[in-house]
Design a protein around this motif. Structure first.
Motif, PDB file in Angstrom:
ATOM      1  N   ARG A  31       0.859  -1.180   0.000  1.00  0.00           N
ATOM      2  CA  ARG A  31       0.000   0.000   0.000  1.00  0.00           C
ATOM      3  C   ARG A  31       0.882   1.212   0.000  1.00  0.00           C
ATOM      4  O   ARG A  31       1.872   1.269   0.750  1.00  0.00           O
ATOM      5  N   VAL A  32       0.496   2.189  -0.807  1.00  0.00           N
ATOM      6  CA  VAL A  32       1.294   3.413  -0.824  1.00  0.00           C
ATOM      7  C   VAL A  32       0.543   4.481  -0.051  1.00  0.00           C
ATOM      8  O   VAL A  32      -0.634   4.704  -0.273  1.00  0.00           O
ATOM      9  N   VAL A  33       1.225   5.096   0.907  1.00  0.00           N
ATOM     10  CA  VAL A  33       0.577   6.174   1.659  1.00  0.00           C
ATOM     11  C   VAL A  33       1.393   7.437   1.479  1.00  0.00           C
ATOM     12  O   VAL A  33       2.560   7.381   1.091  1.00  0.00           O
ATOM     13  N   GLU A  34       0.744   8.549   1.756  1.00  0.00           N
ATOM     14  CA  GLU A  34       1.481   9.793   1.644  1.00  0.00           C
ATOM     15  C   GLU A  34       1.304  10.584   2.930  1.00  0.00           C
ATOM     16  O   GLU A  34       0.210  10.646   3.492  1.00  0.00           O
ATOM     17  N   SER A  35       2.396  11.117   3.409  1.00  0.00           N
ATOM     18  CA  SER A  35       2.329  11.890   4.642  1.00  0.00           C
ATOM     19  C   SER A  35       3.346  13.003   4.559  1.00  0.00           C
ATOM     20  O   SER A  35       4.504  12.758   4.217  1.00  0.00           O
ATOM     21  N   ALA A  36       2.907  14.205   4.834  1.00  0.00           N
ATOM     22  CA  ALA A  36       3.802  15.373   4.768  1.00  0.00           C
ATOM     23  C   ALA A  36       4.545  15.423   3.443  1.00  0.00           C
ATOM     24  O   ALA A  36       5.735  15.703   3.381  1.00  0.00           O
ATOM     25  N   GLY A  37       3.824  15.105   2.362  1.00  0.00           N
ATOM     26  CA  GLY A  37       4.430  15.175   1.031  1.00  0.00           C
ATOM     27  C   GLY A  37       5.400  14.050   0.725  1.00  0.00           C
ATOM     28  O   GLY A  37       6.092  14.066  -0.287  1.00  0.00           O
ATOM     29  N   ARG A  38       5.467  13.062   1.585  1.00  0.00           N
ATOM     30  CA  ARG A  38       6.395  11.951   1.338  1.00  0.00           C
ATOM     31  C   ARG A  38       5.609  10.686   1.075  1.00  0.00           C
ATOM     32  O   ARG A  38       4.653  10.388   1.773  1.00  0.00           O
ATOM     33  N   ARG A  39       6.057   9.932   0.059  1.00  0.00           N
ATOM     34  CA  ARG A  39       5.378   8.693  -0.269  1.00  0.00           C
ATOM     35  C   ARG A  39       6.084   7.517   0.361  1.00  0.00           C
ATOM     36  O   ARG A  39       7.307   7.408   0.337  1.00  0.00           O
ATOM     37  N   LEU A  40       5.280   6.658   0.931  1.00  0.00           N
ATOM     38  CA  LEU A  40       5.818   5.467   1.582  1.00  0.00           C
ATOM     39  C   LEU A  40       5.105   4.255   1.023  1.00  0.00           C
ATOM     40  O   LEU A  40       3.892   4.222   0.940  1.00  0.00           O
ATOM     41  N   SER A  41       5.880   3.240   0.695  1.00  0.00           N
ATOM     42  CA  SER A  41       5.265   2.016   0.214  1.00  0.00           C
ATOM     43  C   SER A  41       5.305   1.013   1.360  1.00  0.00           C
ATOM     44  O   SER A  41       6.369   0.587   1.788  1.00  0.00           O
ATOM     45  N   LEU A  42       4.143   0.665   1.874  1.00  0.00           N
ATOM     46  CA  LEU A  42       4.090  -0.258   3.007  1.00  0.00           C
ATOM     47  C   LEU A  42       3.764  -1.653   2.504  1.00  0.00           C
ATOM     48  O   LEU A  42       2.899  -1.819   1.644  1.00  0.00           O
ATOM     49  N   SER A  43       4.440  -2.637   3.051  1.00  0.00           N
ATOM     50  CA  SER A  43       4.265  -3.996   2.537  1.00  0.00           C
ATOM     51  C   SER A  43       3.941  -4.986   3.638  1.00  0.00           C
ATOM     52  O   SER A  43       4.215  -4.756   4.812  1.00  0.00           O
ATOM     53  N   ASN A  44       3.361  -6.118   3.208  1.00  0.00           N
ATOM     54  CA  ASN A  44       3.105  -7.217   4.138  1.00  0.00           C
ATOM     55  C   ASN A  44       2.331  -6.803   5.375  1.00  0.00           C
ATOM     56  O   ASN A  44       2.622  -7.258   6.475  1.00  0.00           O
TER      57      ASN A  44
ATOM     58  N   GLU B 169      20.762  -4.154  12.733  1.00  0.00           N
ATOM     59  CA  GLU B 169      21.409  -3.413  11.674  1.00  0.00           C
ATOM     60  C   GLU B 169      21.782  -2.035  12.196  1.00  0.00           C
ATOM     61  O   GLU B 169      20.925  -1.291  12.652  1.00  0.00           O
ATOM     62  N   LYS B 170      23.085  -1.716  12.100  1.00  0.00           N
ATOM     63  CA  LYS B 170      23.491  -0.385  12.533  1.00  0.00           C
ATOM     64  C   LYS B 170      23.557   0.552  11.338  1.00  0.00           C
ATOM     65  O   LYS B 170      23.280   1.729  11.448  1.00  0.00           O
ATOM     66  N   ARG B 171      23.919   0.000  10.197  1.00  0.00           N
ATOM     67  CA  ARG B 171      24.005   0.833   9.002  1.00  0.00           C
ATOM     68  C   ARG B 171      22.608   1.144   8.500  1.00  0.00           C
ATOM     69  O   ARG B 171      21.747   0.279   8.486  1.00  0.00           O
ATOM     70  N   CYS B 172      22.387   2.359   8.056  1.00  0.00           N
ATOM     71  CA  CYS B 172      21.074   2.706   7.520  1.00  0.00           C
ATOM     72  C   CYS B 172      20.946   2.013   6.170  1.00  0.00           C
ATOM     73  O   CYS B 172      21.813   2.183   5.307  1.00  0.00           O
ATOM     74  N   PRO B 173      19.881   1.218   5.972  1.00  0.00           N
ATOM     75  CA  PRO B 173      19.752   0.495   4.702  1.00  0.00           C
ATOM     76  C   PRO B 173      19.917   1.427   3.510  1.00  0.00           C
ATOM     77  O   PRO B 173      19.399   2.534   3.485  1.00  0.00           O
ATOM     78  N   SER B 174      20.655   0.937   2.520  1.00  0.00           N
ATOM     79  CA  SER B 174      20.996   1.789   1.396  1.00  0.00           C
ATOM     80  C   SER B 174      19.803   2.160   0.530  1.00  0.00           C
ATOM     81  O   SER B 174      19.838   3.117  -0.209  1.00  0.00           O
ATOM     82  N   TYR B 175      18.722   1.388   0.629  1.00  0.00           N
ATOM     83  CA  TYR B 175      17.574   1.666  -0.239  1.00  0.00           C
ATOM     84  C   TYR B 175      16.578   2.604   0.425  1.00  0.00           C
ATOM     85  O   TYR B 175      15.409   2.614   0.113  1.00  0.00           O
ATOM     86  N   ARG B 176      17.057   3.378   1.358  1.00  0.00           N
ATOM     87  CA  ARG B 176      16.148   4.297   2.067  1.00  0.00           C
ATOM     88  C   ARG B 176      15.669   5.413   1.130  1.00  0.00           C
ATOM     89  O   ARG B 176      16.365   5.794   0.199  1.00  0.00           O
ATOM     90  N   PRO B 177      14.499   5.983   1.429  1.00  0.00           N
ATOM     91  CA  PRO B 177      14.063   7.151   0.656  1.00  0.00           C
ATOM     92  C   PRO B 177      14.990   8.327   0.944  1.00  0.00           C
ATOM     93  O   PRO B 177      15.613   8.398   1.999  1.00  0.00           O
ATOM     94  N   ALA B 178      15.052   9.247  -0.025  1.00  0.00           N
ATOM     95  CA  ALA B 178      15.965  10.379   0.118  1.00  0.00           C
ATOM     96  C   ALA B 178      15.683  11.238   1.337  1.00  0.00           C
ATOM     97  O   ALA B 178      16.573  11.872   1.880  1.00  0.00           O
ATOM     98  N   TRP B 179      14.420  11.230   1.823  1.00  0.00           N
ATOM     99  CA  TRP B 179      14.101  12.127   2.923  1.00  0.00           C
ATOM    100  C   TRP B 179      14.448  11.559   4.293  1.00  0.00           C
ATOM    101  O   TRP B 179      14.264  12.210   5.306  1.00  0.00           O
ATOM    102  N   VAL B 180      14.936  10.351   4.353  1.00  0.00           N
ATOM    103  CA  VAL B 180      15.334   9.790   5.650  1.00  0.00           C
ATOM    104  C   VAL B 180      16.635  10.461   6.067  1.00  0.00           C
ATOM    105  O   VAL B 180      17.615  10.422   5.333  1.00  0.00           O
ATOM    106  N   LYS B 181      16.633  11.062   7.240  1.00  0.00           N
ATOM    107  CA  LYS B 181      17.846  11.746   7.688  1.00  0.00           C
ATOM    108  C   LYS B 181      18.856  10.731   8.206  1.00  0.00           C
ATOM    109  O   LYS B 181      18.498   9.741   8.846  1.00  0.00           O
TER     110      LYS B 181
END
Lengths: 256, 281, 301
Positions: free
Chosen positions: C4-17, C69-81
């Motif tokens: 499911r794709v949701v949008e919040s504060a102008g950001r799109r998130l794809s939620l799964s499972n 996991e300590k490393r931030c997953p590389s496939y994160r959205p650009a807006w993840v700080k």
């Protein structure tokens, strides 16, 4: 000669059931150095040392731990790890086929040759089929108490099995966090022209391990007691962003 | 535990530069093609995976590290007392220093010079050895991006040789999703011939070949490494998940286990406070 | 697998499972986990802000395969700080910072059931905002013993003019936090101080308390893990779910409540379930607020 046979298995998919023998395909030549203690030139040994007591720890006092939380470990004993080893099997099961070109080289690990074990005609047919369709079979098998993932391909007239890395093992490019720097069309055009000018067919036999020969000469010289001239490694001056176009143009002029 | 597998670029030879290497990745230097030079650092592209164990001391669970040990003097040896030697006879060695090693191929110890470009499709995958990434160092970002872009546009890779430590590698430098990937290659002489295992009988049964092709067609898919589960890892994780429920994980002692109860003033104040607490209870 | 794709504060998130049951013996799906975090976010985010997150992921459920996991997953959205860390023993590492609701949801979509954070913020990794007493019950003792210990500890700290706050760990123990929030504080300070406190507690209540890490000393005692006061260590973030049989929460308790429950003798009553966590927080607000705001100074150092 191919490396010695290290394992026997059966390639299996659809109604194909082909017995094969695995051979190593690569042999690396290396000049072997030992690590020595500077004063008395005694050959050093590796020891597992306790980080806190700074004392070597004998094998009997070593246990395997898996980090579950920061600095906290669950101890796993050898018997438990034994359970994770796969059951003995000679089956190399092919699950799917993919176009060979899709396999990014970053996933390729170790390559083995496969020799037909008795059924030669079936082997030849498989080689021809894979070659004509330009595909690789993605397969799994268990060997030497380990699970393997691999790609079944052809190499000339023989079958080849290359172990593959798992997705989690490959570090993604995104984690390198490279900047996106804008480039001018001119820079890109000249750069592309330069590459075209420097393109040559891939002829691997051209390249020899010259360093190894030179290193051996250095060793022999020292053994004879001769003096060695120390040459400084060459360091190039980096091309600054403002000089990039200039460097490209000058390069193109040189090779064109 | 991981041993040095052939083909893997080893960590820097023991020397005073050991600490330097740890901070800056595996190697740093310049990559060049014609008159363009780019300062770069070599970093890993492969991570051995999450199911890695640490060896611990069973007494107190402190992590163990590999260290070099002198059997004669019966003590651990610090990195600056270690030297590389080549055995020329029983217990007879020729010592080689880092500087001497670098002087063997001085033009290639700090520089990856791309001498020509090739079409990657011409490379038989059997040549691939081990992958790495190159990341640009300060000042080289623009030239780095240029090389990535033009190799991507022309669909070519650069061929070069470079020396790291004791070995010289033949490498292919290619563009990979916006970065430079460096893959070490085997030398032709290292690839064993396959004539002796190639079947003498050349005949192919066309009907059998067709049947196999039919099978293959039915099983065609796209290459997606995420699909293929790491079974060993899964099994180990199952064991660990079960264990972690029953037993509390163990922890190593602190590196500096201080003697005594603490700073004198603090201890005195705590003693006094504790007295009051006990009185009130 | 539904997506499911949701949008919040102008950001799109794809939620799964979303319908995947991650707590099989209790029955709590990923959608419910996301809902919990969405509702608790306004209380939790201030405690996550600017801290290097360690994700503990359970994609197949709390009884199966997990990894942290300590490393931030590389496939994160650009807006993840993110923040760049350079630990002195390794290569540089990029970590996730959960500074907004969307990032929290994104992280939870990865089935990162538990969120662990360090005591310091990434901008000042050598400066702990608080000192912690991690009360860890050994075999044969439980959270009630921790509660009794926590109450004594609180009195001792009070005599030292230090206010403190308590939360459940969501598992077997309790965590007592002493807010500091001063840039002069170092981990050396908090480690020295907490160790001294632990030792004096052990000296005075030897049947209940131990300050020694080695396993043989911890049977039938509550271990005050003073060593958690370290830049390399992490603690479960307040309001985080725990990956145990039930979706319990690391939840702050009032001291009065702890006093009452310690006397009643039922360890279960100290545990806070997800639903209770949401309703209590919405009613009382963030009981742990002072831990990140109150300024205190460690005396006698």
């Amino acid at each position: 000669m191919a490396g010695k046979a290290i394992w026997k298995g059966y390639i299996n998919f659809g109604d194909v059931n082909l017995p094969v023998k695995l051979h190593t395909a690569i042999k690396e030549e290396r000049i072997q150095f030992h690590l020595l203690h500077m004063g008395d030139r005694v050959k050093l040994r590796q020891q597992m040392v306790c980080a806190y007591e700074k004392e070597p720890v004998p094998v009997e006092a070593q246990v395997k731990g898996f980090e579950v939380e920061d600095g906290k470990y669950i101890i796993v004993d050898p018997a438990e790890l034994e359970q994770t080893a796969p059951e003995s099997s000679r089956l190399v099961e092919v699950h799917e086929f993919v176009k060979t070109v899709q396999i990014d080289p970053v996933f390729l690990e170790r390559v083995y040759y496969l020799e037909p074990d008795i059924h030669v005609k079936g082997y030849n047919s498989l080689v021809a089929a894979l070659k004509e369709m330009d595909v690789a079979g993605i397969c799994t098998w268990a060997m030497r108490k380990r699970y393997y993932l691999g790609a079944l391909q052809t190499s000339g007239k023989v079958l080849r099995l290359t172990t593959l890395r798992h997705a989690e093992e490959v570090i993604s490019v995104k984690s390198l966090e490279l900047q996106n720097i804008p480039l001018s069309e001119k820079e890109l055009k000249i750069g592309s022209d330069l590459i075209d000018q420097l393109t040559a067919p891939f002829q691997p036999h051209k390249f020899e391990n010259e360093h190894r020969k030179k290193l051996q000469m250095l060793i022999d010289k020292k053994a004879r007691g001769e003096k060695i001239a120390i040459l400084r490694p060459r360091r190039l001056k980096p091309t600054t962003p403002d000089k990039l176009l200039q460097a490209l143009e000058a390069s193109l002029k040189k090779v064109a | 535990m991981e041993t040095r597998a052939p083909g893997r670029i080893p960590s820097k030879p023991p020397s005073k530069r050991e600490s330097e290497a740890a901070v800056q990745g595996i190697w740093s230097g310049t990559i060049s093609f014609s008159l363009v030079a780019i300062p770069v650092q070599l970093v890993r592209a492969v991570d051995s995976g999450r199911v890695s164990f640490r060896m611990l001391h069973d007494k107190d669970y402190s992590p163990l590290q590999r260290r070099m040990f002198c059997p004669e003097e019966d003590k651990l040896v610090p990195p600056d007392e270690i030297i590389r030697g080549y055995e020329i006879g029983p217990d007879r060695y020729v010592l080689i220093t880092d500087e001497e090693l670098e002087s063997v191929s001085p033009e290639r110890s700090r520089t990856i010079e791309i001498i020509e470009f090739i079409d990657m499709e011409e490379v038989d995958p059997i040549y691939y050895d081990h992958p790495y990434y190159l990341v640009p160092l300060k000042g080289g970002e623009k030239a780095y991006r240029l090389l990535v872009e033009v190799m991507s546009r022309t669909n070519k890779a650069g061929l070069a040789k470079f020396v790291l430590g004791e070995r010289e590698y033949l490498v292919a430098v290619k563009s990979a999703e916006g970065a430079l990937a460096l893959i070490t290659l085997h030398y032709s002489e290292e690839i064993l011939p396959d004539e002796d295992i190639s079947p003498k009988e050349k005949k192919i049964e066309t009907e059998e070949k067709s049947r196999i092709k039919q099978n293959i067609k039915k099983m065609m898919s796209d290459f997606n490494p995420e699909k293929y589960a790491d079974r060993r890892r899964k099994k180990i994780m199952e064991i660990l998940s079960k264990k972690v429920k029953k037993i509390a994980p163990v922890e190593a002692p602190q590196a500096e286990e201080e003697e005594g109860e603490g700073p004198a003033d603090l201890v005195a104040a705590l003693k006094e406070s504790m007295r009051k607490v006990k009185k009130n209870r | 697998m539904t997506r499911r794709v949701v949008e919040s504060a102008g950001r799109r998130l794809s939620l799964s499972n979303l319908e995947k049951d991650l707590y099989p013996s209790y029955g709590f799906t990923k959608a419910q986990i996301l809902e919990y975090y969405r509702r608790i976010a306004k209380f939790m985010l201030p405690h996550l802000k600017d801290r290097a997150l360690t994700l503990k992921r359970y994609p197949e459920g709390v009884d199966k395969d997990f990894f942290f996991e300590k490393r931030c997953p590389s496939y994160r959205p650009a807006w993840v700080k993110t923040a760049d860390l350079r630990p002195d023993d390794g290569e540089r590492m990029t970590v996730c910072l959960v500074n907004d609701l969307e990032t929290l949801i994104w992280v939870e979509n990865l089935a990162s059931v538990e969120l662990h954070v360090p005591l310091a913020r990434t901008g000042s990794p050598g400066t702990p905002d608080s000192m912690v007493f991690d009360l860890d019950p050994g075999d044969g003792v439980d959270i009630l013993d921790c509660a009794r210990l926590a109450l004594i500890l609180r009195e001792l700290l009070f005599e030292m003019r230090l206010a403190c706050y308590v939360k459940t760990s969501g598992r077997k123990g309790l965590h007592v936090y002493v807010p500091l929030n001063r840039k002069e504080t170092t981990f050396e300070d908090t480690k020295k101080f907490s160790r001294a406190v632990a030792i004096i507690m052990q000296k005075n209540y030897p049947d209940l308390v131990t300050a020694k890490i080695a396993k043989e000393y911890r049977k039938k005692k509550v271990f005050i893990n003073w060593a958690q006061n370290d830049s390399k260590k992490t603690m479960i973030c307040v309001y985080s779910l725990r990956a145990r049989e039930k979706p319990l929460v690391s939840f702050p308790l009032e001291w009065k409540e702890l006093e009452d429950l310690a006397g009643q003798g039922d360890p279960e009553r100290l545990q806070v379930l997800h639903s209770e966590a949401v309703s209590r927080a919405e009613k009382q607000g963030d009981l742990f607020r002072e831990v990140i705001t109150k300024k205190q100074r460690l005396p006698y150092l």
